[in-house]
Structures are given as C-alpha cells and as structure tokens.
Write a protein that holds these residues in place. Structure first.
Motif, short mmCIF file in Angstrom:
data_model
loop_
_atom_site.label_atom_id
_atom_site.label_comp_id
_atom_site.label_asym_id
_atom_site.label_seq_id
_atom_site.Cartn_x
_atom_site.Cartn_y
_atom_site.Cartn_z
N UNK A 38 2.07 14.72 -7.72
CA UNK A 38 3.72 16.05 -7.18
C UNK A 38 3.44 16.62 -8.15
N UNK A 39 4.24 15.75 -9.50
CA UNK A 39 4.32 16.53 -10.74
C UNK A 39 3.73 16.64 -11.77
N UNK A 92 3.10 6.24 -2.41
CA UNK A 92 4.25 6.73 -2.95
C UNK A 92 4.36 7.00 -5.02
N UNK A 93 3.88 5.94 -5.18
CA UNK A 93 4.03 5.85 -6.52
C UNK A 93 2.62 6.68 -6.85
N UNK A 120 1.03 -1.03 0.11
CA UNK A 120 -0.05 0.37 -0.13
C UNK A 120 1.12 1.68 -0.27
N UNK A 121 2.15 1.32 0.94
CA UNK A 121 2.50 2.38 1.05
C UNK A 121 3.93 2.74 -0.39
N UNK A 133 -3.90 11.82 -0.35
CA UNK A 133 -3.70 11.28 1.59
C UNK A 133 -5.53 10.53 1.66
N UNK A 134 -5.74 9.97 0.66
CA UNK A 134 -6.81 9.29 0.35
C UNK A 134 -7.06 8.48 -0.48
N UNK A 135 -7.50 7.45 0.25
CA UNK A 135 -8.36 6.02 -0.26
C UNK A 135 -9.08 6.05 -1.84
#
Length: 197
Positions: A82-83, A75-76, A70-71, A130-132
C-alpha cells in the motif's frame, strides 16, 4: 589376533539368540563384557525416560498460532504494498503536473508517463495482497518494487531541477515502464498458475 563381538552379536546375546562362539568369547573378554554392561545401562536409561504423549486437544491452539502468524505476514506485506502504491501514485500525479506545466516536453515523454500510469492501474486491479505468494515470487516482487522506488526518487529529483534533457527523462521513464511491466507480468503469471491448478 583377537576378534571382539560386534554390537549386533551383543544385542543377539542379550536377546538370547547369540551364537555359542560369541557367548564363549563374551565370558572370557573384559572389553566385550564392559560393552555389554554399557548396552544394559543404555537400555535401562531409555526405559527410565518418562513416557510423553502429546495432548489431544492442542490442535486448536496450533491452528490459531499458525493463522495469527499468517495474518501478521499478510498485514506486513499489504502495508508495504500500500505504501509503495501510494508513493507511486503521488509521484505520478506530481510528475504529471510538472509535465503539463512544461509544455516544451515531448509528446513521447507524455506517452511514456501515460503508459506508466496505465501499468499502475493494472497493478491496483490485480490486488496482490489478497493472494498467496511463494518465497521466490515475493522476492522478485520486492526487488522490482525497490528498483521502481529508486527510479522514482531519481525522476523526482530530475523534475525538481527543471533543467533536465527530454531524452534523459524519456530513457528513465522507459526503464520504469520495463520494471512496471515485469511487475505486472510477475503477478499475472502467478495468478494464472493458481487458476490453472
């Protein structure tokens, strides 16, 4: 016509519960006797299998593996988001500078760029990383972000050319605003459904 024993009858005979007619048929029929022998061999093969039991202390390892996966996915997704956000901000700053430098641009175009920047700021406050997200929402978000990125490339090329008609730019910025609005709506609707749950 000779009627052979069914598998149910053979199992009943093996368990000592078969009918007398089925037993008599079995004793005189080579085919049914061969099937009964195969049944005994299958049972013996199944009994010969090792008795496997899962160890009781494996749950922490499984839990760690799931959390790690999940992490990694988070992150992906966060990296891509972010990009995309950074590229959009850089493009908006660059385009805003070009628009200010070209005072001949219409006030309509300036308003469209400001509206697009406003939608960008709303997206930054939503913090979707930050959400699912379910698969459908993630797919919609990626498609919208891809379309916005392609449109941003076109806008950047047109602004470099400096001979673009104002109405053409306005139409492109309107399309960008529609896509940005759809992206904001996708995130806010999903947030509302989680809050309501």
């Amino acid at each position: 016509m000779l009627i052979h024993c069914t598998m149910e009858e053979l199992i009943a005979i093996r368990d000592g519960q078969g009918s007398e007619a089925a037993r008599q048929h079995l004793e005189g029929c080579d085919r049914c006797m061969a099937e009964m022998e195969l049944l005994h061999q299958r049972v013996a093969s199944l009994k010969a299998l090792p008795n496997l039991r899962p160890p009781r202390d494996r749950w922490p390892e499984i839990q760690t593996a799931v959390a790690t996966e999940r992490r990694k996915k988070f992150r992906t997704f966060a990296g891509w988001w972010s990009m995309a956000a950074a590229a959009s901000i850089a493009l908006l700053v660059g385009i805003g500078t070009v628009v200010v430098g070209h005072r001949a641009q219409s006030s309509e175009l300036v308003g469209l760029i400001e509206e697009s920047q406003h939608l960008e700021s709303i997206l930054r406050t939503i913090k979707p990383a930050g959400r699912v997200m379910n698969g459908r929402m993630a797919s919609t978000v990626v498609q919208l972000e891809d379309r916005i990125a392609r449109l941003d490339e076109v806008l950047e090329e047109l602004h470099r050319g400096k001979r673009t008609r104002s109405d053409e730019l306005e139409n492109l910025w309107r399309r960008r605003i529609q896509l940005m609005d759809a992206l904001v709506t996708t995130h806010t609707v999903r947030t509302a459904s989680y809050v309501g749950f």
